[in-house]
Design a protein around this motif. Structure first.
Motif, PDB file in Angstrom:
ATOM      1  N   LYS A 111       0.820  -1.212   0.000  1.00  8.78           N
ATOM      2  CA  LYS A 111       0.000   0.000   0.000  1.00  8.78           C
ATOM      3  C   LYS A 111       0.850   1.256   0.000  1.00  8.78           C
TER       4      LYS A 111
ATOM      5  N   ASP B 223      -9.578  -4.086   1.277  1.00  7.24           N
ATOM      6  CA  ASP B 223      -9.333  -4.816   2.523  1.00  7.24           C
ATOM      7  C   ASP B 223     -10.550  -5.641   2.917  1.00  7.24           C
ATOM      8  N   GLN B 224     -11.729  -5.057   2.765  1.00  7.60           N
ATOM      9  CA  GLN B 224     -12.954  -5.770   3.100  1.00  7.60           C
ATOM     10  C   GLN B 224     -13.150  -6.980   2.193  1.00  7.60           C
TER      11      GLN B 224
ATOM     12  N   GLU C  13      -8.232   6.140  -1.242  1.00  6.89           N
ATOM     13  CA  GLU C  13      -8.422   5.665   0.128  1.00  6.89           C
ATOM     14  C   GLU C  13      -9.660   4.775   0.228  1.00  6.89           C
ATOM     15  N   GLU C  14     -10.709   5.149  -0.500  1.00  6.29           N
ATOM     16  CA  GLU C  14     -11.929   4.340  -0.508  1.00  6.29           C
ATOM     17  C   GLU C  14     -11.680   2.995  -1.190  1.00  6.29           C
TER      18      GLU C  14
ATOM     19  N   ARG D 132      -9.903   0.769   1.207  1.00  7.56           N
ATOM     20  CA  ARG D 132     -10.789   0.313   2.281  1.00  7.56           C
ATOM     21  C   ARG D 132     -11.641  -0.860   1.798  1.00  7.56           C
TER      22      ARG D 132
END
Length: 206
Positions: free
Chosen positions: A32, A56-57, A49-50, A53
């Protein structure tokens, strides 16, 4: 890019076995810390950034994949790559988007379009070699079009002779012919070979 309705349904689906290993490699290679560009305005930064996120989910749901998250991730990747089409990060993200499309039925053409953008727009770069290799895998394993897979792998070998994936493409060419029924078992055997898994994991994005 507008996604078709089946993609937007909140369902879970197994990754197709023959591209699962490549998918994991493409997601994991490159940390990252390599994502952030020094001269990026606020909107792409927030979008990135979104993306991280949601990524990762989604990775937390593997080897099952939450396709609702995958659909959302594809849309946001498309927004980023449209805003910064020639950024090297966009090449990496488009490869990820191609892998995401493979989570859904009958979306192989969408995956191939993403990869075509990479190997034409980023010709001469590491990402282009990866896109050619994965295109061959999709043609051979998913679409049962070995003649197209052969073209992709031959292009990879010709344009990137020193790339680690060129050696793997050369091996696949030896076991691939124009009769799809002859290839499935051999390709699966190649994917499950620990030596080839090790080689793929060692490939790093720039």
């Amino acid at each position: 890019m507008q996604l078709q309705n089946p993609i937007l349904q909140p369902m879970k689906r197994l990754l197709r076995p023959a591209v699962f290993l490549l998918s994991v490699v493409m997601w994991q290679c490159g940390g990252k810390d390599n994502y952030m560009e020094e001269e990026m305005d606020d909107e792409p930064t927030a979008l990135l950034e979104e993306i991280l996120r949601i990524e990762d989910q989604l990775l937390a749901t593997m080897p099952m994949a939450d396709t609702a998250l995958a659909a959302d991730l594809i849309q946001k990747i498309n927004r980023y790559t449209t805003a910064l089409p020639y950024d090297t990060l966009s090449a990496q993200l488009m490869i990820k988007a191609a892998n995401l499309f493979l989570l859904f039925p009958d979306m192989e053409v969408n995956a191939l379009r993403q990869l075509q953008l990479v190997y034409t727009r980023f010709a001469g770069q590491n990402h282009a070699a990866q896109a050619l290799f994965l295109s061959g895998m999709i043609y051979d394993n998913n679409l049962r079009q070995p003649q197209q897979a052969i073209k992709m792998w031959e292009q990879l070998i010709e344009q990137y002779p020193g790339h680690p994936l060129s050696a793997q493409a050369a091996t696949l060419l030896k076991i691939t012919d124009e009769d799809p029924s002859n290839d499935i078992e051999l390709i699966q055997k190649w994917l499950n070979d620990p030596k080839n898994k090790t080689n793929q994991i060692q490939v790093q994005t720039e």
